[in-house]
Design an enzyme around this catalytic site. Structure first.
Site, mmCIF file in Angstrom:
data_model
loop_
_atom_site.group_PDB
_atom_site.id
_atom_site.type_symbol
_atom_site.label_atom_id
_atom_site.label_comp_id
_atom_site.label_asym_id
_atom_site.label_seq_id
_atom_site.Cartn_x
_atom_site.Cartn_y
_atom_site.Cartn_z
ATOM 1 N N GLU A 24 0.847 -1.205 0.000
ATOM 2 C CA GLU A 24 0.000 0.000 0.000
ATOM 3 C C GLU A 24 0.878 1.250 0.000
ATOM 4 O OE1 GLU A 24 -0.797 2.229 2.874
ATOM 5 O OE2 GLU A 24 -0.463 0.975 4.642
ATOM 6 N N LYS A 158 -4.084 -0.715 13.890
ATOM 7 C CA LYS A 158 -3.336 0.421 14.449
ATOM 8 C C LYS A 158 -3.868 0.742 15.847
ATOM 9 C CE LYS A 158 -3.214 3.176 10.815
ATOM 10 N NZ LYS A 158 -3.486 2.278 9.703
HETATM 11 N N1 PSU Z 1 0.071 1.140 8.240
HETATM 12 C C1 PSU Z 1 1.005 1.994 8.732
HETATM 13 N N2 PSU Z 1 0.809 3.336 8.524
HETATM 14 C C2 PSU Z 1 -0.300 3.820 7.857
HETATM 15 C C3 PSU Z 1 -1.274 2.909 7.346
HETATM 16 C C4 PSU Z 1 -1.035 1.575 7.582
HETATM 17 O O1 PSU Z 1 1.994 1.585 9.338
HETATM 18 O O2 PSU Z 1 -0.447 5.035 7.702
HETATM 19 C C5 PSU Z 1 -2.514 3.426 6.597
HETATM 20 C C6 PSU Z 1 -3.117 2.311 5.747
HETATM 21 O O3 PSU Z 1 -3.145 2.778 4.420
HETATM 22 C C7 PSU Z 1 -4.515 2.110 6.286
HETATM 23 C C8 PSU Z 1 -4.853 3.492 6.754
HETATM 24 O O4 PSU Z 1 -5.413 1.645 5.324
HETATM 25 O O5 PSU Z 1 -3.615 3.871 7.417
HETATM 26 C C9 PSU Z 1 -6.084 3.513 7.627
HETATM 27 O O6 PSU Z 1 -6.646 4.760 7.545
HETATM 28 P P1 PSU Z 1 -8.195 4.963 7.886
HETATM 29 O O7 PSU Z 1 -8.282 4.684 9.365
HETATM 30 O O8 PSU Z 1 -8.525 6.404 7.594
HETATM 31 O O9 PSU Z 1 -8.973 3.993 7.065
#
Ligand code: PSU
Ligand code: MN
Length: 302
Positions: A24, A158
């Site tokens: 990604e 996360k």
């Molecule tokens: N993993 C990391 N850092 C990030 C992300 C993943 O170590 O920034 C990103 C991914 O692209 C994931 C996104 O899909 O954070 C999630 O964001 P949201 O909560 O707005 O869906």
């Protein structure tokens, strides 16, 4: 109308059944500060190669959904002044209007599945935000796992999110969550959370599980979770204190929606003196390497 541009290297690998790992790119455009953003993206690609697979970084560049970026394209994406963070709902608009964006796990899953890729790597997936009972802020990463049957190698959800509610929703959606070499869910910046997960001893066990999941004929994605490196992982009490301050700052500034995750990660980076950046880089690269190993094993006929 063809909406995907697959790089010659990735196309050749897919055509001949060689292993490919999707990466990604929202971690590059929105997750990590410069210069670590580009350096980490390159290191993830290198780790996939060292494991014997071809990296396919996914992104939208000038309205073209790309699978596999050249070094120039990766640099352009990382520092593009108008770069967006693309989720699934944004893809058609970005293609129609010629935008440039890093793709979240959700958008990467959708595009990688269209290209025929079976494994992807990231740092940590999105999920249910803390406080989502009020505003329903739930990452599209969860819904997309239902539709796009890839193995997502990650260090869990996360930890700035509401992990117990995210696990509940993953269960409701029927998405398997496994631990590679661990029986407790990794917590992105934390080695292990209290939540139990079924343990897979090694990548060979993961390969058997992936094959069994596909054999049911009910293809969904699955999460293969890997603890972050022990030497860099945060202490849980320290993390809770850092996070409480970051969440308070987000509320004070009125940050919600797609900006919330990048905002919290940036707050934690500065409050920890850059330690979370070094940790995020290390776990993302380690996950890319494991994804490469898994893709290589899956590419060998059973
Ligand atoms: N993993 C990391 N850092 C990030 C992300 C993943 O170590 O920034 C990103 C991914 O692209 C994931 C996104 O899909 O954070 C999630 O964001 P949201 O909560 O707005 O869906
Ligand atoms: Mn979100």
């Amino acid at each position: 109308m063809s909406v995907l541009a697959v790089s010659p290297e990735v196309a050749a690998a897919l055509a001949t059944g060689r292993p490919v790992v999707a990466l990604e790119s929202a971690i590059t455009t929105h997750g990590l500060p410069p210069p670590h953003h580009l350096e980490t993206a390159r290191a993830m690609e290198t780790a996939v190669r060292e494991a014997g697979a071809v990296p396919a970084t996914v992104a939208i560049l000038d309205g073209v959904a790309r699978v596999g970026l050249s070094a120039d394209q990766l640099r352009r994406l990382a520092d593009h002044p108008a770069r967006e963070k693309a989720s699934v709902r944004d893809l058609a608009r970005l293609v129609a209007l010629g935008g440039t964006a890093g793709t979240t796990v959700a958008a990467t899953l959708r595009i990688a599945h269209r290209a025929g890729i079976r494994v992807m790597a990231t740092g940590g997936i999105g999920g249910v935000h803390r406080g989502a009972a009020g505003d329903l802020d739930i990452s599209a990463d969860l819904a997309e796992l239902v539709r796009s049957p890839l193995v997502v190698v990650c260090s869990g959800i996360k930890a700035v999110l509401d992990v117990p509610r995210t696990l509940e929703l993953l269960e409701t959606l029927g998405i398997p969550v496994l631990g590679l070499g661990t029986d407790r869910l990794p917590g992105f910046y934390l080695r292990a959370l209290p939540h139990p997960v079924p343990r897979l001893a090694d990548p060979a066990a993961a390969v058997r599980l992936v094959r069994a999941q596909a054999a049911w004929g009910w293809p969904t994605g699955l999460l293969l979770t890997v603890p972050p490196p022990a030497d860099l992982a945060l202490d849980p009490a320290e993390f809770e204190a850092l996070l409480a301050a970051a969440l308070a700052e987000a509320r004070r500034c009125g940050v919600r929606g797609p900006e919330e995750t990048p905002f919290l990660l940036a707050q934690l980076a500065s409050a920890s003196g850059g330690r979370t950046v070094a940790l995020n880089r290390a776990l993302a690269v380690a996950n890319a390497r494991i994804a490469g190993t898994l893709a290589a094993a899956l590419a060998v006929a059973p």
